[in-house]
Design a protein around this motif. Structure first.
Motif, short mmCIF file in Angstrom:
data_model
loop_
_atom_site.label_atom_id
_atom_site.label_comp_id
_atom_site.label_asym_id
_atom_site.label_seq_id
_atom_site.Cartn_x
_atom_site.Cartn_y
_atom_site.Cartn_z
N GLY A 252 0.50 -1.38 -0.04
CA GLY A 252 -0.07 0.18 0.23
C GLY A 252 0.77 1.74 -0.26
N CYS A 253 2.10 1.66 0.67
CA CYS A 253 2.68 1.90 0.86
C CYS A 253 3.58 2.87 -0.08
N TYR A 254 3.76 1.26 -1.26
CA TYR A 254 4.71 2.15 -2.60
C TYR A 254 3.63 2.55 -3.94
N LEU A 255 1.89 2.31 -3.67
CA LEU A 255 1.68 2.15 -4.27
C LEU A 255 0.86 3.84 -4.04
N ARG A 257 2.96 6.15 -2.55
CA ARG A 257 3.63 7.17 -3.06
C ARG A 257 3.98 7.04 -4.41
N ASP A 258 4.11 5.61 -5.23
CA ASP A 258 4.20 6.14 -6.49
C ASP A 258 3.39 6.08 -8.04
N ARG A 259 1.91 6.32 -7.28
CA ARG A 259 1.13 6.39 -8.70
C ARG A 259 0.39 6.89 -8.02
N LEU A 260 -0.34 8.39 -6.87
CA LEU A 260 -0.88 9.24 -6.83
C LEU A 260 -0.56 10.72 -7.17
N ARG A 261 -0.27 10.76 -8.48
CA ARG A 261 0.44 11.95 -8.91
C ARG A 261 -0.58 12.84 -9.88
N GLY A 262 -2.18 12.30 -10.04
CA GLY A 262 -2.59 13.52 -10.84
C GLY A 262 -2.27 13.44 -11.78
N VAL A 263 -1.43 12.41 -13.37
CA VAL A 263 -1.84 12.51 -14.35
C VAL A 263 -2.84 12.42 -14.90
N GLU A 264 -3.75 11.80 -14.69
CA GLU A 264 -5.27 12.60 -15.52
C GLU A 264 -5.43 14.22 -15.53
N VAL A 265 -5.29 14.56 -14.72
CA VAL A 265 -5.11 16.17 -15.31
C VAL A 265 -4.61 15.88 -16.40
N LEU A 292 5.64 14.44 2.71
CA LEU A 292 4.19 14.77 3.81
C LEU A 292 4.52 13.25 3.76
N LEU A 293 3.80 12.54 3.12
CA LEU A 293 3.11 11.75 2.82
C LEU A 293 3.26 10.75 4.23
N PHE A 294 4.78 10.09 4.61
CA PHE A 294 4.65 9.65 5.73
C PHE A 294 4.62 9.85 6.79
N SER A 295 4.49 10.88 7.01
CA SER A 295 5.11 11.72 8.48
C SER A 295 3.73 10.95 9.14
N ARG A 296 2.88 10.35 9.09
CA ARG A 296 1.47 10.25 9.79
C ARG A 296 1.31 8.31 9.59
N GLY A 305 3.29 -1.97 16.11
CA GLY A 305 3.55 -2.97 16.27
C GLY A 305 3.56 -3.90 15.32
N LEU A 306 3.74 -2.90 14.28
CA LEU A 306 4.24 -3.52 12.76
C LEU A 306 5.63 -2.71 12.67
N TRP A 307 5.82 -4.07 13.15
CA TRP A 307 7.35 -3.71 12.51
C TRP A 307 8.81 -4.28 12.00
N GLY A 308 8.72 -5.09 11.56
CA GLY A 308 9.21 -6.35 10.93
C GLY A 308 10.10 -5.97 9.74
N GLU A 309 11.80 -6.58 10.17
CA GLU A 309 12.78 -6.19 8.95
C GLU A 309 12.23 -6.28 7.62
N ARG A 310 11.17 -7.12 7.17
CA ARG A 310 11.48 -6.24 5.39
C ARG A 310 10.52 -5.55 5.93
N LEU A 311 9.50 -4.74 6.68
CA LEU A 311 8.96 -3.48 6.36
C LEU A 311 10.08 -2.39 7.01
N GLN A 312 10.71 -2.69 7.65
CA GLN A 312 12.19 -1.56 7.97
C GLN A 312 13.13 -1.00 6.76
N LYS A 313 13.07 -2.10 5.80
CA LYS A 313 14.14 -2.19 4.92
C LYS A 313 13.38 -1.66 4.18
N ALA A 314 11.84 -1.58 3.79
CA ALA A 314 11.16 -0.70 2.68
C ALA A 314 11.01 0.47 3.24
N TYR A 315 10.78 0.70 4.25
CA TYR A 315 10.40 2.08 4.92
C TYR A 315 12.37 2.98 4.37
N LEU A 316 13.18 1.92 5.05
CA LEU A 316 14.47 2.95 4.63
C LEU A 316 15.08 2.95 3.10
#
Length: 369
Positions: A252-255, A257-265, A292-296, A305-316
């Motif tokens: 969901g986070c990659y989606l 970040r990468d896809r909500l850009r207003g290209v339709e306009v 700002l997107l990920f600040s919240r 409590g969702l802070w596993g190694e794979r998730l941390q790598k994705a955020y890095l």
């Protein structure tokens, strides 16, 4: 006038049916409840408000500059397309972008209303059902307000973005009762708060500032609710179950970040999709939004409590890992204070106007005498 007459692009079928999965859960325990959640429920009741009265709908909005957007942050600024545009064209583009942004807010709020209703149905605890019922009303009010702003002040709407629709559909189709919390309260609400806050803090236009500040005041409670409920529940899950939810968050986070850009306009202005995507990627406003997107979202994900190694790598990889130490409570307190300050300023202005009217009436009476 029908909403369909105002869409910049045909939205397709008038109804989007999402197959429901999972169970409706009744509980026969009516006394027991978590003090923090019941206190939040009480606050949800106390803080209900009427969008037709609290917001000053008499404020004028220029549909061709509804947010006071500077040239420098427009997606096409500095491009060959921008150089060929007239002032009228630039005004039309500002209108389209505001329409696209607030249309996504509107569709997202309808999704939030449906997710909150789904939580009432599926969550096993009565205290959470109580609070979700107040949130359902909040989201209905938000959808009402955004719809009115688009209809009366902008005069144009956009269909729901394909990727936002995809994330919303995945959230609603999942049979596990906690997924509407995770998909909506954490990801989609987190995305919305980032977008709301960016506009609230940069616009000099009073009506959209009012709308966003008051909506964000409600959303601060919603995020707190999601954190409480999920934090308690995720302590009970196995490592495998937590990994499944982390995968959902990563995707969901990659989606977002990468896809909500207003290209339709840009496509509506005749720019080919590939070039529109490239121009959007270079946009100053998109860079600010992604910052700002990920600040919240990140501190909330860590908190529940969702802070596993794979998730941390994705955020890095996304460059947002350090946001995990941000204070959500401070951000939410600021959201509350900004809305309350707007109320104080508005009421003080109204009081001054009433006093001036009384004085004027007294002076006219004395003169007539």
């Amino acid at each position: 006038m029908s909403t369909y007459d105002l869409y910049a692009k045909a939205p397709g079928d008038p109804i989007w049916p999402v197959p429901a999965a999972g169970s409706a859960r009744f509980t026969w325990e009516y006394e027991d409840g978590r003090d923090r959640l019941l206190a939040l429920y009480q606050k949800g009741k106390d803080k209900q408000w009427d969008g037709a009265k609290r917001i000053d709908w008499e404020l004028e909005v220029d549909p061709y500059d509804p947010l006071g957007t500077p040239d420098e942050v427009m997606t096409l600024y500095g491009s060959r397309y921008w150089d060929r545009m007239t002032d009228q064209d630039k005004g039309e583009m500002r209108r389209h972008y505001a329409s696209w942004q607030f249309s996504q807010f509107l569709h997202g709020e309808q999704g939030a209303m449906i997710c909150a209703a789904r939580i009432v149905e599926s969550v096993p605890d009565l205290d959470a059902k109580f609070y979700s019922a107040t949130q359902t009303m909040d989201e209905a009010r938000h959808a009402e307000i955004y719809a009115r702003f688009l209809h009366e002040k902008i005069g144009m709407l956009y269909p729901i973005n394909d990727n936002l629709q995809s994330l919303l559909g995945d959230t609603l189709r999942d049979s596990r009762w906690d997924m509407p919390y995770l998909g909506m309260q954490v990801l989609i609400e987190g995305l919305a708060l980032a977008a709301f806050g960016m506009i609230r803090d940069t616009t000099d236009k009073p009506l959209p500032k009012q709308i966003l500040a008051y909506v964000m005041q409600d959303e601060a409670r919603h995020v707190a609710f999601g954190r409480m409920a999920l934090r308690d529940y995720y302590r009970q899950l196995s490592d495998a179950e937590l990994r499944e939810r982390e995968e959902f968050v990563i995707e969901g986070c990659y989606l977002m970040r990468d896809r909500l850009r207003g290209v339709e306009v840009l496509e509506n202005f005749g720019i080919p999709r590939k070039e529109a995507a490239e121009l959007s990627e270079r946009s100053e406003s998109l860079r600010l939004f992604r910052k700002l997107l990920f600040s919240r979202i990140v501190p909330c994900v860590k908190d529940i409590g969702l802070w596993g190694e794979r998730l941390q790598k994705a955020y890095l990889d996304m460059g947002v890992f350090d946001l995990g130490d941000s204070s959500l409570d401070l951000l939410m307190a600021q959201d509350e204070e900004i809305a309350e300050q707007l109320d104080r300023e508005r009421f003080a202005t109204e009081e001054r106007e009433r006093v001036a009217e009384v004085r004027e009436a007294i002076e006219e009476g004395a003169t007539g005498a």
